[in-house]
Scaffold this motif. Sequence first.
Motif: not given
Length: 87
Positions: A1-22
């Motif tokens: 369950m923790a891995l899926l929550v972590s994946m969701l948070i990482a996906f939000v960072r992937l979509v929102r950015g703010p920079s290409l490095a992020d």
Amino acid sequence: MALLVSMLIAFVRLVRGPSLADRIVALDLLTLLAVSVIAVFTIREDQPAFLDAAIALGLVAFLGTVAYARFLERRGRHDSGVEEPRA
């Protein structure tokens, strides 16, 4: 369950950015978490063949991250004497 929550948070960072490095770091984290999910599944189901897929995904993710890092490094150079195309 923790891995899926972590994946969701990482996906939000992937979509929102703010920079290409992020976004690159978030994509690398997502692939690391996917390798973790495959490893947990491998242990749970006692199917060692899936571990080969996890190792292959980890290697491809590593090479992709290195390629992105080289791309960012070259994009940041303006004193190389080579004129960069403008988009």
